[in-house]
Design a protein around this motif. Structure first.
Motif, PDB file in Angstrom:
ATOM      1  N   GLU A 136       0.827  -1.210   0.000  1.00 58.04           N
ATOM      2  CA  GLU A 136       0.000   0.000   0.000  1.00 58.04           C
ATOM      3  C   GLU A 136       0.863   1.263   0.000  1.00 58.04           C
ATOM      4  N   THR A 137       2.028   1.155  -0.611  1.00 56.01           N
ATOM      5  CA  THR A 137       2.972   2.268  -0.700  1.00 56.01           C
ATOM      6  C   THR A 137       3.190   2.608  -2.173  1.00 56.01           C
ATOM      7  N   ASN A 138       3.263   3.883  -2.489  1.00 56.23           N
ATOM      8  CA  ASN A 138       3.601   4.298  -3.854  1.00 56.23           C
ATOM      9  C   ASN A 138       5.122   4.163  -4.019  1.00 56.23           C
ATOM     10  N   PRO A 139       5.588   3.248  -4.879  1.00 50.01           N
ATOM     11  CA  PRO A 139       7.037   3.027  -4.997  1.00 50.01           C
ATOM     12  C   PRO A 139       7.781   4.231  -5.558  1.00 50.01           C
ATOM     13  N   ASP A 140       7.040   5.178  -6.178  1.00 48.63           N
ATOM     14  CA  ASP A 140       7.703   6.339  -6.772  1.00 48.63           C
ATOM     15  C   ASP A 140       8.048   7.430  -5.758  1.00 48.63           C
ATOM     16  N   ASN A 141       7.323   7.452  -4.613  1.00 51.53           N
ATOM     17  CA  ASN A 141       7.620   8.502  -3.626  1.00 51.53           C
ATOM     18  C   ASN A 141       7.654   7.992  -2.181  1.00 51.53           C
ATOM     19  N   GLY A 142       7.343   6.712  -1.971  1.00 49.33           N
ATOM     20  CA  GLY A 142       7.402   6.133  -0.627  1.00 49.33           C
ATOM     21  C   GLY A 142       6.196   6.421   0.244  1.00 49.33           C
ATOM     22  N   LEU A 143       5.194   7.143  -0.286  1.00 46.97           N
ATOM     23  CA  LEU A 143       4.030   7.496   0.524  1.00 46.97           C
ATOM     24  C   LEU A 143       3.140   6.274   0.762  1.00 46.97           C
ATOM     25  N   VAL A 144       2.634   6.168   1.994  1.00 48.86           N
ATOM     26  CA  VAL A 144       1.808   5.032   2.414  1.00 48.86           C
ATOM     27  C   VAL A 144       0.364   5.500   2.564  1.00 48.86           C
ATOM     28  N   ILE A 145      -0.555   4.746   1.969  1.00 49.54           N
ATOM     29  CA  ILE A 145      -1.969   5.123   2.022  1.00 49.54           C
ATOM     30  C   ILE A 145      -2.471   5.041   3.466  1.00 49.54           C
ATOM     31  N   ASP A 146      -3.328   6.007   3.843  1.00 50.48           N
ATOM     32  CA  ASP A 146      -3.856   6.065   5.203  1.00 50.48           C
ATOM     33  C   ASP A 146      -4.746   4.874   5.514  1.00 50.48           C
ATOM     34  N   LYS A 147      -5.659   4.539   4.583  1.00 53.40           N
ATOM     35  CA  LYS A 147      -6.489   3.347   4.761  1.00 53.40           C
ATOM     36  C   LYS A 147      -6.845   2.766   3.405  1.00 53.40           C
ATOM     37  N   THR A 148      -7.292   1.505   3.411  1.00 54.39           N
ATOM     38  CA  THR A 148      -7.446   0.763   2.164  1.00 54.39           C
ATOM     39  C   THR A 148      -8.766   1.064   1.446  1.00 54.39           C
ATOM     40  N   ALA A 149      -9.191   2.314   1.462  1.00 49.69           N
ATOM     41  CA  ALA A 149     -10.417   2.707   0.746  1.00 49.69           C
ATOM     42  C   ALA A 149     -10.021   3.288  -0.609  1.00 49.69           C
ATOM     43  N   PRO A 150     -10.916   3.233  -1.602  1.00 44.87           N
ATOM     44  CA  PRO A 150     -10.574   3.746  -2.936  1.00 44.87           C
ATOM     45  C   PRO A 150     -10.257   5.241  -2.899  1.00 44.87           C
ATOM     46  N   ASP A 151      -9.231   5.638  -3.683  1.00 44.96           N
ATOM     47  CA  ASP A 151      -8.865   7.059  -3.847  1.00 44.96           C
ATOM     48  C   ASP A 151      -8.567   7.755  -2.518  1.00 44.96           C
ATOM     49  N   TRP A 152      -8.032   7.035  -1.602  1.00 44.04           N
ATOM     50  CA  TRP A 152      -7.721   7.607  -0.285  1.00 44.04           C
ATOM     51  C   TRP A 152      -6.320   8.226  -0.315  1.00 44.04           C
ATOM     52  N   PRO A 153      -6.062   9.292   0.470  1.00 44.18           N
ATOM     53  CA  PRO A 153      -4.721   9.890   0.462  1.00 44.18           C
ATOM     54  C   PRO A 153      -3.729   9.141   1.356  1.00 44.18           C
ATOM     55  N   ALA A 154      -2.490   9.559   1.282  1.00 43.34           N
ATOM     56  CA  ALA A 154      -1.437   9.030   2.156  1.00 43.34           C
ATOM     57  C   ALA A 154      -1.505   9.715   3.511  1.00 43.34           C
ATOM     58  N   SER A 155      -0.999   9.015   4.514  1.00 47.83           N
ATOM     59  CA  SER A 155      -0.852   9.595   5.854  1.00 47.83           C
ATOM     60  C   SER A 155       0.638   9.710   6.143  1.00 47.83           C
ATOM     61  N   ILE A 156       1.074  10.896   6.598  1.00 42.04           N
ATOM     62  CA  ILE A 156       2.515  11.036   6.890  1.00 42.04           C
ATOM     63  C   ILE A 156       2.904  10.213   8.110  1.00 42.04           C
ATOM     64  N   ALA A 157       1.957  10.007   9.056  1.00 45.65           N
ATOM     65  CA  ALA A 157       2.262   9.173  10.223  1.00 45.65           C
ATOM     66  C   ALA A 157       2.477   7.724   9.794  1.00 45.65           C
ATOM     67  N   ALA A 158       1.579   7.218   8.930  1.00 50.29           N
ATOM     68  CA  ALA A 158       1.734   5.847   8.435  1.00 50.29           C
ATOM     69  C   ALA A 158       3.053   5.704   7.683  1.00 50.29           C
ATOM     70  N   THR A 159       3.458   6.758   6.957  1.00 54.92           N
ATOM     71  CA  THR A 159       4.733   6.730   6.227  1.00 54.92           C
ATOM     72  C   THR A 159       5.900   6.679   7.213  1.00 54.92           C
ATOM     73  N   GLY A 160       5.786   7.403   8.331  1.00 54.62           N
ATOM     74  CA  GLY A 160       6.815   7.328   9.379  1.00 54.62           C
ATOM     75  C   GLY A 160       6.902   5.947   9.995  1.00 54.62           C
ATOM     76  N   PHE A 161       5.732   5.315  10.204  1.00 59.67           N
ATOM     77  CA  PHE A 161       5.725   3.956  10.740  1.00 59.67           C
ATOM     78  C   PHE A 161       6.396   2.986   9.759  1.00 59.67           C
ATOM     79  N   ALA A 162       6.148   3.200   8.468  1.00 56.79           N
ATOM     80  CA  ALA A 162       6.777   2.344   7.455  1.00 56.79           C
ATOM     81  C   ALA A 162       8.304   2.475   7.522  1.00 56.79           C
ATOM     82  N   LEU A 163       8.797   3.714   7.630  1.00 55.47           N
ATOM     83  CA  LEU A 163      10.254   3.933   7.713  1.00 55.47           C
ATOM     84  C   LEU A 163      10.843   3.189   8.918  1.00 55.47           C
ATOM     85  N   ALA A 164      10.097   3.176  10.037  1.00 53.36           N
ATOM     86  CA  ALA A 164      10.586   2.468  11.234  1.00 53.36           C
ATOM     87  C   ALA A 164      10.444   0.955  11.090  1.00 53.36           C
TER      88      ALA A 164
END
Length: 432
Positions: A26-54
């Motif tokens: 659920e991450t965009n490989p082009d920018n590393g952004l992680v989707i906030d939730k698995t709903a259609p056309d949903w945006p990324a969450s910066i917190a979820a992206t931070g969790f992914a980095l960790a």
């Protein structure tokens, strides 16, 4: 009482692996952004992206992902944030070193006219710092990870985020300026304050921590004396990164405990509340607890067995003061594993084997379930959220790892900014 043995290492690893699959897919490989939730056309969450980095270091250590792939993902993410537009424009990615709560998955720009979020930026920066410590190799890529993680952290202007007050604001919007809310009362902002105090470039003054701590509430309920915060996640999120065992600030020195013990008490209080079940919800009990910010079956009011029940959608549920509508979040149980494994492992066993909440779910636990809510469901345990959330997946992976090996805690002990922030907040003793 079930006579089953509580779940062991293999099942914990499976739950970690399933939860990590969210970040894999659920991450965009082009920018590393992680989707906030698995709903259609949903945006990324910066917190979820931070969790992914960790979580990438955990994935490397556990063999869920090759190191080279984790390096590539991490670098893509950090480069994106470093090079993304920073400024007062309403469609930027961030401003003053902080970032908008939700970003468009493709363009990486602000979504939904949301706020520039201080706390979500803190989770993102903590993830970046984790990467900077873990990827310690001599390759140019790993060196660049360290440089970018450091630069991103140094760019955040924590003094600006105070908006001339003693404490930190929740955030800012280009249309209306600073939000009127400030961080008050014990909560997940502990991490934000520690990062702010440790900043080598725009540090918070020491009195900002004292001003925040002056709003604490010490409570006695369900047989526990503890520093109050209602939703279970508030007792967990700063602990993903910081090992609070044996270190104390001025407040905890007076109380004779530490924040880790406080979270242990909050976990037991959750279980006791579910056993007492004052509002008489279905399912609550010794192995069925975990009330926190989560998705729910509402909003709506329904009469059940002569009682008017109000149900909520996504809301910060908490105990003992509510709101509580019978919704349980298994991820919040997993994230308490280091504090009270003796009650968490049987509760996880219940969620996996009795309520079957990981069955047919590619990413482990769905966000939440509610046995009280009347719904025609294949699951005998009632309403189950249709979604997975990145905010839930991260703490499962990281806290299972802290329970098993202490990996995140060890890494962040080696982060000079965290040590400095803790010391400036008045922490001493133990590993400090």
């Amino acid at each position: 009482m079930s006579s089953r043995k509580p779940i062991g290492e293999a099942e914990l690893e499976r739950l970690q692996h399933q939860s990590f699959s969210y970040f894999l897919h659920e991450t965009n490989p082009d920018n590393g952004l992680v989707i906030d939730k698995t709903a259609p056309d949903w945006p990324a969450s910066i917190a979820a992206t931070g969790f992914a980095l960790a979580a990438y270091p955990v994935a490397v250590e556990r063999g869920f992902m090759p190191r080279a792939a984790a390096v590539e993902r991490t670098l893509t993410t950090l480069r994106f944030f470093w090079n993304s537009p920073q400024g007062p424009e309403p469609d930027a990615t961030g401003y003053q070193g902080f970032y908008y709560h939700f970003l468009d998955m493709r363009s990486g720009r602000r979504a939904w006219q949301c706020e520039l979020s201080t706390i979500d930026s803190a989770f993102l920066l903590a993830g970046a710092l984790t990467a900077g410590i873990y990827f310690d190799g001599d390759t140019s890529d790993e060196q660049e990870i360290r440089t970018l993680a450091d630069q991103l952290y140094r760019r955040a202007d924590f003094q600006w985020a105070q908006n001339r007050g003693a404490t930190l604001t929740h955030g800012w919007k280009p249309e209306s300026g600073f939000l009127k809310y400030r961080w008050a009362g014990y909560d997940e902002a502990m991490l934000l304050y520690i990062l702010g105090l440790g900043s080598p470039t725009h540090p918070l003054p020491e009195e900002s921590y004292a001003a925040w701590a002056s709003t604490y509430r010490w409570e006695h309920c369900y047989g526990q004396e503890y520093l109050y915060a209602g939703p279970l996640f508030t007792h967990q999120l700063s602990h993903l990164w910081i090992d609070f065992r044996g270190i104390q600030d001025a407040f905890m020195r007076v109380k004779g405990i530490d924040y880790f013990e406080n979270s242990r008490r909050a976990t037991y209080l959750q279980q006791q509340y579910a056993i007492d079940n004052p509002l008489k919800f279905a399912g609550y009990g010794r192995h069925c607890w975990g009330i926190t910010a989560s998705d729910g079956p509402g909003p709506g009011t329904i009469k059940l067995n002569g009682i008017e029940r109000q149900f909520f959608d996504y809301v910060g549920r908490g105990v003992p003061c509510g709101p509580d509508d019978g919704t349980i979040a298994p991820w919040a149980v997993a994230a308490s594993l280091p504090f009270a494994p003796e009650i968490v492992l049987p509760a996880l066993d219940y969620c996996i084997h009795q309520a079957k909440l990981t069955e047919l779910n590619p990413y482990g636990f769905k966000a939440s379930f509610n046995p009280t809510y009347p719904v025609k469901s294949v699951n005998p345990y009632g309403w189950v959220s249709p979604w997975h959330y990145g905010l839930n997946q991260g703490p499962i992976i990281l806290m299972i790892e802290n329970y098993r090996t202490g990996l995140l805690w060890q890494l962040m002990r080696d982060c000079p900014y965290i040590a400095s922030g803790l010391q400036r907040a008045g922490f001493g003793g133990g590993w400090l």
